[in-house]
Design a protein around this motif. Sequence first.
Motif, mmCIF file in Angstrom:
data_model
loop_
_atom_site.group_PDB
_atom_site.id
_atom_site.type_symbol
_atom_site.label_atom_id
_atom_site.label_comp_id
_atom_site.label_asym_id
_atom_site.label_seq_id
_atom_site.Cartn_x
_atom_site.Cartn_y
_atom_site.Cartn_z
ATOM 1 N N GLY A 31 0.818 -1.196 0.000
ATOM 2 C CA GLY A 31 0.000 0.000 0.000
ATOM 3 C C GLY A 31 0.859 1.257 0.000
ATOM 4 N N ARG A 32 0.222 2.392 -0.207
ATOM 5 C CA ARG A 32 0.948 3.655 -0.354
ATOM 6 C C ARG A 32 1.777 3.988 0.877
ATOM 7 N NH1 ARG A 32 1.053 9.165 -0.035
ATOM 8 N NH2 ARG A 32 1.444 10.318 -1.982
ATOM 9 N N ASP A 33 1.319 3.569 2.051
ATOM 10 C CA ASP A 33 2.033 3.887 3.283
ATOM 11 C C ASP A 33 3.135 2.887 3.604
ATOM 12 O OD1 ASP A 33 0.381 6.076 3.645
ATOM 13 O OD2 ASP A 33 -1.073 4.950 4.843
ATOM 14 N N SER A 34 3.292 1.863 2.761
ATOM 15 C CA SER A 34 4.308 0.840 3.068
ATOM 16 C C SER A 34 5.026 0.368 1.809
ATOM 17 C CB SER A 34 3.650 -0.354 3.768
ATOM 18 O OG SER A 34 2.628 -0.928 2.949
ATOM 19 N N ARG A 35 5.292 1.277 0.879
ATOM 20 C CA ARG A 35 6.028 0.889 -0.323
ATOM 21 C C ARG A 35 7.473 0.534 0.054
ATOM 22 N NH1 ARG A 35 1.286 0.686 -2.962
ATOM 23 N NH2 ARG A 35 0.527 2.702 -3.724
ATOM 24 N N PRO A 36 8.022 -0.510 -0.534
ATOM 25 C CA PRO A 36 9.423 -0.869 -0.252
ATOM 26 C C PRO A 36 10.391 0.118 -0.895
ATOM 27 C CG PRO A 36 8.493 -2.328 -1.903
ATOM 28 C CD PRO A 36 7.364 -1.475 -1.425
ATOM 29 N N GLN A 37 11.339 0.628 -0.139
ATOM 30 C CA GLN A 37 12.233 1.678 -0.644
ATOM 31 C C GLN A 37 13.077 1.211 -1.828
ATOM 32 O OE1 GLN A 37 14.372 2.874 2.949
ATOM 33 N NE2 GLN A 37 13.269 4.824 2.917
ATOM 34 N N SER A 38 13.399 -0.077 -1.865
ATOM 35 C CA SER A 38 14.276 -0.581 -2.928
ATOM 36 C C SER A 38 13.525 -1.315 -4.016
ATOM 37 C CB SER A 38 15.346 -1.506 -2.325
ATOM 38 O OG SER A 38 16.136 -0.809 -1.392
ATOM 39 N N GLY A 39 12.189 -1.306 -3.971
ATOM 40 C CA GLY A 39 11.420 -2.027 -4.971
ATOM 41 C C GLY A 39 11.363 -3.516 -4.676
ATOM 42 N N THR A 40 10.744 -4.262 -5.612
ATOM 43 C CA THR A 40 10.498 -5.690 -5.374
ATOM 44 C C THR A 40 10.823 -6.574 -6.566
ATOM 45 O OG1 THR A 40 8.190 -5.499 -6.109
ATOM 46 C CG2 THR A 40 8.626 -5.152 -3.754
ATOM 47 N N LEU A 41 11.498 -6.059 -7.587
ATOM 48 C CA LEU A 41 11.798 -6.886 -8.761
ATOM 49 C C LEU A 41 12.503 -8.166 -8.346
ATOM 50 C CD1 LEU A 41 13.060 -4.400 -11.508
ATOM 51 C CD2 LEU A 41 11.091 -5.927 -11.679
ATOM 52 N N THR A 42 11.975 -9.302 -8.802
ATOM 53 C CA THR A 42 12.499 -10.613 -8.412
ATOM 54 C C THR A 42 12.424 -11.562 -9.602
ATOM 55 O OG1 THR A 42 11.626 -10.245 -6.179
ATOM 56 C CG2 THR A 42 12.301 -12.490 -6.736
ATOM 57 N N GLY A 43 13.383 -12.458 -9.692
ATOM 58 C CA GLY A 43 13.344 -13.524 -10.687
ATOM 59 C C GLY A 43 13.053 -14.853 -10.026
ATOM 60 N N TYR A 44 12.377 -15.748 -10.755
ATOM 61 C CA TYR A 44 12.098 -17.105 -10.280
ATOM 62 C C TYR A 44 12.465 -18.098 -11.372
ATOM 63 C CZ TYR A 44 9.359 -15.160 -6.413
ATOM 64 O OH TYR A 44 8.964 -14.473 -5.292
ATOM 65 N N ARG A 45 13.170 -19.146 -10.968
ATOM 66 C CA ARG A 45 13.496 -20.219 -11.896
ATOM 67 C C ARG A 45 13.685 -21.506 -11.111
ATOM 68 N NH1 ARG A 45 17.535 -18.009 -14.844
ATOM 69 N NH2 ARG A 45 19.118 -18.664 -13.356
ATOM 70 N N ASP A 46 13.013 -22.574 -11.569
ATOM 71 C CA ASP A 46 13.168 -23.909 -10.989
ATOM 72 C C ASP A 46 12.961 -23.925 -9.483
ATOM 73 O OD1 ASP A 46 13.786 -24.848 -13.537
ATOM 74 O OD2 ASP A 46 15.927 -24.499 -13.265
ATOM 75 N N GLY A 47 11.973 -23.173 -9.014
ATOM 76 C CA GLY A 47 11.629 -23.202 -7.600
ATOM 77 C C GLY A 47 12.472 -22.314 -6.713
ATOM 78 N N SER A 48 13.363 -21.523 -7.275
ATOM 79 C CA SER A 48 14.235 -20.669 -6.470
ATOM 80 C C SER A 48 14.168 -19.227 -6.958
ATOM 81 C CB SER A 48 15.688 -21.155 -6.549
ATOM 82 O OG SER A 48 15.815 -22.486 -6.095
ATOM 83 N N THR A 49 14.441 -18.289 -6.040
ATOM 84 C CA THR A 49 14.583 -16.894 -6.448
ATOM 85 C C THR A 49 15.964 -16.698 -7.063
ATOM 86 O OG1 THR A 49 15.364 -16.271 -4.245
ATOM 87 C CG2 THR A 49 13.012 -16.033 -4.685
ATOM 88 N N VAL A 50 16.005 -15.939 -8.131
ATOM 89 C CA VAL A 50 17.248 -15.661 -8.846
ATOM 90 C C VAL A 50 17.262 -14.170 -9.183
ATOM 91 C CG1 VAL A 50 17.433 -17.989 -9.823
ATOM 92 C CG2 VAL A 50 16.191 -16.212 -11.091
#
Length: 337
Positions: free
Chosen positions: A217-236
């Motif tokens: 929400g607007r009052d709790s945006r993450p300062q560094s963003g949230t871009l994430t990759g996923y492959r084969d069950g793991s974050t990359v």
Amino acid sequence: MAGSVIEWLTWRTAMERALYGEGGFYRRGERPSEHFRTSVHASPRFATAVARLLAEVDTALGRPDRLDLVDVGAGSGRLLANVLACLPPDLAERLTPTAVEIAPRPPGLPAGITWRPDLPPEITGLAVANEWLDNIPLDVAEQTPDGIRTVLVDPSSGTERTGPEPTGQDREWLERWWPLHEPGDRAEIGHPRCAAWASVVKRVQSGLAVAVDYSHGRDSRPQSGTLTGYRDGSTVPAVPDGSCDVTAHVALDACAEAGERAGATSSVLTTQRTALRALGLSGARPPIGLAHSDPRAYLTALCQAGEDAELTDPSGLGGFGWLAQAVAVPLPASLAT
């Protein structure tokens, strides 16, 4: 030897190519369950809850001769198949289930499910977008000492650099929904998700549209963003080269406003934990006495309780945001409380 020339792209363009371009991650038919755990694949109990919600919508609509159930970003189509398996005959006979997905239709899907790459022109019933909006490509902005700049990315490596000032539309969205203050602060510019969600709501003639996703929400945006990759069950690392899924959490509050402009007459923002509990997935253990009187029923209920607990875990799937927007009918009682 001269080095290769880097093609610096905006994140929105890079994501579009990586996910939906020719040979892209989703265009080639990758299944979400192979790369990350979704509610649909965690348990058929999620479909049980959707079926109960569909029944509420059906009642609000007066049990029409034709009732739509549209799964936007259907993946493997399992949600629709699981919902069909737990519907009463009368409702199942009137239901028109539609999967919206650009990947090829998977084998073994019930023949009654329509598979199409775009939204149907009109929807009377229930539209569900489960983990769809987080894959709508968007741009990234960063606050620098010289002002806000659009972030550019090398799609082959994920390396970034700052680029031009944001466009007027980008800046307007940032000022309204994700203002940046300190150098290094980043934002994911969500108006493409707002537009995508509005396109769903616009097609609902009467009924309900539900978006389910990791959100903020607007009052709790993450300062560094949230871009994430996923492959084969793991974050990359989120490298937009087509080798992995690339996602970012969704500003569902902004999408809610866009949905209201598109015709929603009532809205609610809640969590998956709250929504699923209201739809009967309590996670409560069955009484121990049932183990003696009906051991088979006890084991079934115990298994369901464990699956309900995973779906409603506030630190996991239960922490997803639910945006429900009704058009021309009241919000279902289960979501309106």
